[in-house]
Design a protein around this motif. Structure first.
Motif, mmCIF file in Angstrom:
data_model
loop_
_atom_site.group_PDB
_atom_site.id
_atom_site.type_symbol
_atom_site.label_atom_id
_atom_site.label_comp_id
_atom_site.label_asym_id
_atom_site.label_seq_id
_atom_site.Cartn_x
_atom_site.Cartn_y
_atom_site.Cartn_z
ATOM 1 N N SER A 57 -0.424 -32.211 -4.638
ATOM 2 C CA SER A 57 -1.310 -33.250 -4.118
ATOM 3 C C SER A 57 -0.968 -33.610 -2.677
ATOM 4 O O SER A 57 0.152 -33.415 -2.224
ATOM 5 N N ASP A 58 -1.966 -34.167 -1.998
ATOM 6 C CA ASP A 58 -1.752 -34.657 -0.632
ATOM 7 C C ASP A 58 -0.717 -35.772 -0.658
ATOM 8 O O ASP A 58 -0.506 -36.433 -1.679
ATOM 9 N N CYS B 189 7.143 -34.130 2.456
ATOM 10 C CA CYS B 189 6.008 -34.167 3.383
ATOM 11 C C CYS B 189 6.512 -33.836 4.784
ATOM 12 O O CYS B 189 7.374 -34.543 5.318
ATOM 13 N N GLY C 202 -1.384 -38.962 3.873
ATOM 14 C CA GLY C 202 -2.581 -38.165 3.626
ATOM 15 C C GLY C 202 -2.476 -36.710 4.033
ATOM 16 O O GLY C 202 -3.453 -35.969 3.948
ATOM 17 N N CYS C 203 -1.306 -36.268 4.473
ATOM 18 C CA CYS C 203 -1.115 -34.876 4.884
ATOM 19 C C CYS C 203 -1.497 -33.938 3.736
ATOM 20 O O CYS C 203 -1.111 -34.147 2.595
ATOM 21 N N LYS C 204 -2.271 -32.930 4.036
ATOM 22 C CA LYS C 204 -2.717 -31.970 3.022
ATOM 23 C C LYS C 204 -1.612 -30.938 2.803
ATOM 24 O O LYS C 204 -1.567 -29.902 3.450
ATOM 25 N N SER D 206 -0.971 -28.865 0.468
ATOM 26 C CA SER D 206 -1.312 -27.542 -0.064
ATOM 27 C C SER D 206 -1.549 -26.525 1.052
ATOM 28 O O SER D 206 -1.549 -25.320 0.807
ATOM 29 N N ASP D 207 -1.721 -27.004 2.294
ATOM 30 C CA ASP D 207 -1.869 -26.090 3.429
ATOM 31 C C ASP D 207 -0.528 -25.518 3.898
ATOM 32 O O ASP D 207 -0.495 -24.629 4.742
ATOM 33 N N GLU E 262 1.777 -39.842 -6.651
ATOM 34 C CA GLU E 262 0.528 -40.098 -5.938
ATOM 35 C C GLU E 262 -0.452 -40.848 -6.835
ATOM 36 O O GLU E 262 -1.075 -41.813 -6.412
#
Length: 92
Positions: free
Chosen positions: A15-16, A62, A21-23, A25-26, A86
């Protein structure tokens, strides 16, 4: 293929970040080895010369804000802990 890339290819979704809010999964390199140094661990190491558990665990980290999820010796469980955190923040 990194360990995290392998886990993601198994269908695990990270999850972000619930804080910035950093994504995540990228970024397939977000599972990192980090030392587990609980008070009980350090006392056992100093007084008895043995370990209560392994020196290392996995945690989702993160890369944007530095938030770190719950650690575990299994990276899949560490991802589940991060995803659960989250969901708990969204409920509040």
């Amino acid at each position: 293929m990194t360990l995290c890339e392998k886990i993601i290819s198994e269908g695990y979704v990270i999850s972000d970040c619930p804080f910035c809010g950093c994504k995540l999964s990228d970024f397939p390199m977000i599972c990192i080895l980090k030392p587990i140094h609980s008070k009980e661990y350090l006392i056992a190491k100093l007084n008895k010369g043995h370990f209560l558990s392994g020196d290392n665990g996995y945690a989702v980290h993160c890369i944007h804000c530095g938030a770190i999820g719950g650690s575990d010796t299994d990276p899949r469980t560490a991802i589940k802990k991060w995803n659960r955190r989250e969901a708990e923040i969204e409920k509040v």
